[in-house]
Each structure stands twice: as structure tokens, then as C-alpha cells.
Design an enzyme around this catalytic site. Structure first.
Site, PDB file in Angstrom:
ATOM      1  N   ASP A  47      17.400 -12.945  39.935  1.00 24.09           N
ATOM      2  CA  ASP A  47      18.769 -12.795  39.445  1.00 24.09           C
ATOM      3  C   ASP A  47      19.260 -14.088  38.788  1.00 24.09           C
ATOM      4  O   ASP A  47      18.844 -15.178  39.168  1.00 24.09           O
ATOM      5  CB  ASP A  47      19.683 -12.425  40.625  1.00 24.09           C
ATOM      6  CG  ASP A  47      20.957 -11.762  40.155  1.00 24.09           C
ATOM      7  OD1 ASP A  47      21.092 -11.497  38.942  1.00 24.09           O
ATOM      8  OD2 ASP A  47      21.841 -11.523  41.008  1.00 24.09           O
ATOM      9  N   ASN A  60      20.576  -0.758  36.787  1.00 24.24           N
ATOM     10  CA  ASN A  60      20.623  -1.564  35.562  1.00 24.24           C
ATOM     11  C   ASN A  60      20.777  -0.722  34.287  1.00 24.24           C
ATOM     12  O   ASN A  60      21.137  -1.250  33.235  1.00 24.24           O
ATOM     13  CB  ASN A  60      19.386  -2.463  35.438  1.00 24.24           C
ATOM     14  CG  ASN A  60      19.412  -3.675  36.354  1.00 24.24           C
ATOM     15  OD1 ASN A  60      18.371  -4.148  36.810  1.00 24.24           O
ATOM     16  ND2 ASN A  60      20.601  -4.208  36.653  1.00 24.24           N
TER      17      ASN A  60
END
Ligand code: IPE
Ligand code: MG
Length: 222
Positions: free
Chosen positions: A2, A50
Site C-alpha cells: 500500500d 479496487n
């Protein structure tokens, strides 16, 4: 993995620049695994959630995955890296699905390190898909409900014969699992770092592993 977007922002560049830098980080991390005793490395690259990002970013990522898989398969094979993909792959374009299948079959006999790339992966989705498959097998008479154990259930997950994760590292300072290996991570140790993924280095990786080694794992015992 991330923090790609924030890394790009920090450098005054568009988000996709961060994704490129993030993808480039992977090689070095994978390469060091055999030397430091890491046999299994899972990389969470794209979650089922996502897809909710802007279309432009999603398209860029899908293209990036295809390009990387295409360009890296031969090199990974040469280095003894077995690649496996976790996640629901039929959501991707057929060309990417074919590249994934080719990469898996090309590297199938590699044994130095196993790298699991999680693409369109979400734990909830994985558990639901496993449940559906188990139900089908029960209906078809291949399986009795009394045979459904933790061990059998885990063999219906994308991770099948893979061992559960010992250590989960999350970069960029977020303190959550975000739908990652929830069933498998029941007794995983967690490591959180502020470092944004494109800055995550081999020394930081090895020091996270050293800290992990010092932990007392009791698995519910005393
Ligand atoms: C992780 O970086 C990469 C993917 C999820 C594809 P992010 O894109 O989530 O980066 P931040 O969280 O916006 O910094
Ligand atoms: Mg993020």
C-alpha cells in the site's frame, strides 16, 4: 503493497507513476527471498474492491499487470521462482488470463520460492466461491456435509495446499487487513510500517523478519 498513490503525490506525479514505482520494487524483494529463508511470498496487488477506482487507473493497472507478467515470466523461471495467482481471474480480459495461465505453467516446477500474486483477490469473495464449490460437490454426491472440516474447507480456497501466512506486512501506515487472507491469517503475526510501498527496501524487509523471529507464537496454547 500500500501507498503507491501517496508516494506519487509526494513526488508531485500522477498516481500511475506510483504504481510503476511500486511494481519495480517487487523484483528486489522477490530476489532476496531464497537467501533469507522465505519460501512463500504473497503480494496483494489488486483487491476485489479496487474496481471501484476511476476507470483510467483500473485500466492502467490491468495493463501494467499484463506487461509485467509478459516481461517477467522467463526471468522468474530462470531464477527458480514459482508464480501462482490468487483471486477471481475471469473478471480480467482474456489476454491477461492467458498470460497468467502461461506464467503459472511455465514456472510450475520452480522450487526456490513461491510467489503468490493476488489479483482481483478478496477474502470474502474467496470464501463465498469456496462455499459455492463445496455446495456443488455436496449436491453432486462427491462430498458429505460431515466431511467438511477446516482442513477440507481450506483446500477449496485459492491458497489450496499453500501454508497459512506466518507474517503479514502492511506498508503505508494503515492498520487493517482490507480483505486479505482472512481465513488463512487466523494466527498470522502482523507488522505495520509507515513506509510507502515504493520505498519498501530489502533492509526493511529483513529487519521485519528479524523482529518476527523474536515473537512468541502460542497458537492459543500457553
Ligand atoms: C497500492 O497503492 C496499490 C494498489 C492497491 C493497486 P494505493 O494505490 O492504494 O496507494 P494509496 O493508498 O492511494 O497511497
Ligand atoms: Mg491504498
Amino acid at each position: 503493497m500500500d501507498g503507491n498513490g501517496r508516494w506519487a503525490k509526494k513526488h508531485g506525479r500522477p498516481r500511475i507513476f506510483g504504481h510503476k514505482a511500486g511494481a519495480d520494487r517487487i523484483d528486489e524483494i522477490v530476489r532476496v527471498c531464497p537467501d533469507i529463508g522465505v519460501k512463500y511470498l504473497s503480494l496483494y496487488a489488486f483487491s476485489t474492491e479496487n474496481w471501484n477506482r476511476p476507470g483510467k487507473e483500473v485500466n492502467f493497472l490491468v495493463k501494467l499487470f499484463a506487461e509485467k507478467i509478459k516481461n517477467k515470466t522467463a526471468g522468474m523461471k530462470k531464477e527458480g521462482v514459482r508464480i501462482l495467482f490468487l483471486g477471481e481471474r475471469t473478471a480480467f480480459p482474456k489476454t491477461l488470463q492467458n498470460l497468467m495461465a502461461h506464467c503459472e505453467s511455465e514456472t510450475a516446477s520452480c522450487r526456490k520460492v513461491n510467489v503468490m500474486l493476488c489479483l482481483n483477490y478478496g477474502s470474502r469473495d474467496e470464501i463465498v466461491r469456496a462455499t459455492r464449490k463445496i455446495s456443488e460437490d455436496v449436491l453432486a454426491g462427491k462430498l458429505k456435509p460431515s466431511q467438511i472440516t477446516e482442513d477440507l474447507f481450506s483446500r477449496y480456497l485459492d491458497t489450496r495446499e499453500l501454508p497459512p501466512p506466518d507474517l503479514i506486512i502492511r506498508t503505508s501506515g494503515e492498520l487493517r487487513l482490507s480483505n486479505f487472507l482472512l481465513f488463512q491469517a487466523a494466527y498470522a503475526e502482523l507488522h505495520f510500517t509507515q513506509t510507502l510501498w515504493p520505498d519498501f527496501s530489502v533492509p526493511e524487509f529483513t529487519s521485519a523478519l528479524a523482529a518476527f523471529k523474536e515473537r512468541k507464537r502460542r497458537f492459543g496454547e500457553i
